[in-house]
Design a protein around this motif. Structure first.
Motif, PDB file in Angstrom:
ATOM      1  N   UNK A 114      18.222  11.361  54.708  1.00 42.61           N
ATOM      2  CA  UNK A 114      17.789  12.556  53.991  1.00 42.61           C
ATOM      3  C   UNK A 114      16.948  12.162  52.776  1.00 42.61           C
ATOM      4  N   UNK A 115      16.193  13.122  52.271  1.00 41.09           N
ATOM      5  CA  UNK A 115      15.365  12.876  51.095  1.00 41.09           C
ATOM      6  C   UNK A 115      16.229  12.496  49.893  1.00 41.09           C
ATOM      7  N   UNK A 116      17.322  13.217  49.687  1.00 37.25           N
ATOM      8  CA  UNK A 116      18.200  12.938  48.536  1.00 37.25           C
ATOM      9  C   UNK A 116      18.795  11.538  48.634  1.00 37.25           C
ATOM     10  N   UNK A 117      19.224  11.141  49.827  1.00 35.85           N
ATOM     11  CA  UNK A 117      19.793   9.801  49.998  1.00 35.85           C
ATOM     12  C   UNK A 117      18.751   8.729  49.731  1.00 35.85           C
ATOM     13  N   UNK A 118      17.522   8.931  50.240  1.00 35.95           N
ATOM     14  CA  UNK A 118      16.465   7.941  50.037  1.00 35.95           C
ATOM     15  C   UNK A 118      16.065   7.858  48.574  1.00 35.95           C
ATOM     16  N   UNK A 119      15.968   9.002  47.916  1.00 37.73           N
ATOM     17  CA  UNK A 119      15.616   9.013  46.494  1.00 37.73           C
ATOM     18  C   UNK A 119      16.680   8.293  45.668  1.00 37.73           C
ATOM     19  N   UNK A 120      17.950   8.555  45.934  1.00 35.88           N
ATOM     20  CA  UNK A 120      19.032   7.875  45.213  1.00 35.88           C
ATOM     21  C   UNK A 120      19.035   6.384  45.506  1.00 35.88           C
ATOM     22  N   UNK A 121      18.760   5.999  46.754  1.00 34.81           N
ATOM     23  CA  UNK A 121      18.771   4.583  47.118  1.00 34.81           C
ATOM     24  C   UNK A 121      17.656   3.835  46.414  1.00 34.81           C
ATOM     25  N   UNK A 122      16.440   4.388  46.427  1.00 30.50           N
ATOM     26  CA  UNK A 122      15.325   3.724  45.742  1.00 30.50           C
ATOM     27  C   UNK A 122      15.570   3.676  44.234  1.00 30.50           C
ATOM     28  N   UNK A 123      16.143   4.740  43.673  1.00 28.63           N
ATOM     29  CA  UNK A 123      16.444   4.746  42.240  1.00 28.63           C
ATOM     30  C   UNK A 123      17.477   3.658  41.906  1.00 28.63           C
ATOM     31  N   UNK A 124      18.520   3.531  42.727  1.00 28.39           N
ATOM     32  CA  UNK A 124      19.522   2.496  42.512  1.00 28.39           C
ATOM     33  C   UNK A 124      18.913   1.101  42.608  1.00 28.39           C
ATOM     34  N   UNK A 125      18.057   0.891  43.607  1.00 30.97           N
ATOM     35  CA  UNK A 125      17.401  -0.410  43.767  1.00 30.97           C
ATOM     36  C   UNK A 125      16.566  -0.737  42.547  1.00 30.97           C
ATOM     37  N   UNK A 126      15.831   0.249  42.061  1.00 30.53           N
ATOM     38  CA  UNK A 126      14.928   0.049  40.939  1.00 30.53           C
ATOM     39  C   UNK A 126      15.704  -0.196  39.644  1.00 30.53           C
ATOM     40  N   UNK A 127      16.849   0.492  39.465  1.00 29.02           N
ATOM     41  CA  UNK A 127      17.636   0.330  38.243  1.00 29.02           C
ATOM     42  C   UNK A 127      18.359  -1.008  38.188  1.00 29.02           C
ATOM     43  N   UNK A 128      18.651  -1.592  39.340  1.00 34.16           N
ATOM     44  CA  UNK A 128      19.347  -2.894  39.365  1.00 34.16           C
ATOM     45  C   UNK A 128      18.435  -4.067  39.076  1.00 34.16           C
ATOM     46  N   UNK A 129      17.148  -3.802  38.942  1.00 33.74           N
ATOM     47  CA  UNK A 129      16.209  -4.907  38.700  1.00 33.74           C
ATOM     48  C   UNK A 129      16.364  -5.433  37.290  1.00 33.74           C
TER      49      UNK A 129
END
Length: 129
Positions: A114-129
Motif C-alpha cells: 500500500x502507499x501508506x506502507x511504502x511511505x512509512x518504509x522509505x521514511x524509516x529507511x531514510x531516518x536510520x541513515x
C-alpha cells in the motif's frame, strides 16, 4: 549472507499509471507467459544496504539475465513515493530512491504494497541513515 529486514516485489516491465498503457503491458505479459518468458524483481532492505534484484527467465526456469543494484544506505540523499489511481480499480504505488553520485534514479512500481506502507518504509529507511 543475512536475511533481508524487509522485502517487496517490483514490476520490471514498464512504469505507467495510464490504464491504456497498463492494458497493453498486461497483454504483453500474457504473451510472454505463453511464450515462456518470465520477469521478476524485488527490493530487499538489509541492515546497511538496499538491493534491487531483476531477473529474466526463458522457458519459465532458464535464467537468461540477472541484475543486482546495491545501494549503501548512507548514500541515499532522498526518496520519492507516490501513488496514482485511475478509473476505479487500477492503482499504482511508485517509489524512487535518489542516490548521491548516481546518474540513474530508477522508478519502481511495487506489487502488493500500500502507499501508506511504502511511505512509512522509505521514511524509516531514510531516518536510520
Amino acid at each position: 549472507m543475512s536475511d533481508p529486514i524487509w522485502s517487496a516485489k517490483i514490476d520490471i516491465r514498464f512504469v505507467s499509471a495510464n490504464p491504456i498503457v497498463k492494458l497493453f503491458v498486461l497483454i504483453g505479459a500474457v504473451f510472454e507467459f505463453f511464450s515462456g518468458i518470465r520477469r521478476k524483481g524485488a527490493l530487499n532492505e538489509y541492515e546497511n544496504r538496499i538491493e534491487i534484484n531483476r531477473q529474466n527467465y526463458f522457458i519459465w526456469f532458464w535464467n537468461t539475465s540477472a541484475t543486482t543494484t546495491i545501494i549503501q544506505k548512507q548514500n541515499i540523499i532522498g526518496y520519492t513515493v507516490g501513488f496514482t489511481k485511475t478509473w476505479i480499480f487500477w492503482n499504482c504505488v511508485v517509489g524512487q530512491l535518489h542516490v548521491g553520485g548516481s546518474a540513474a534514479d530508477d522508478e519502481m512500481v511495487f506489487k502488493g504494497v500500500s502507499f501508506a506502507e511504502m511511505e512509512n518504509k522509505f521514511r524509516d529507511m531514510f531516518e536510520r541513515i
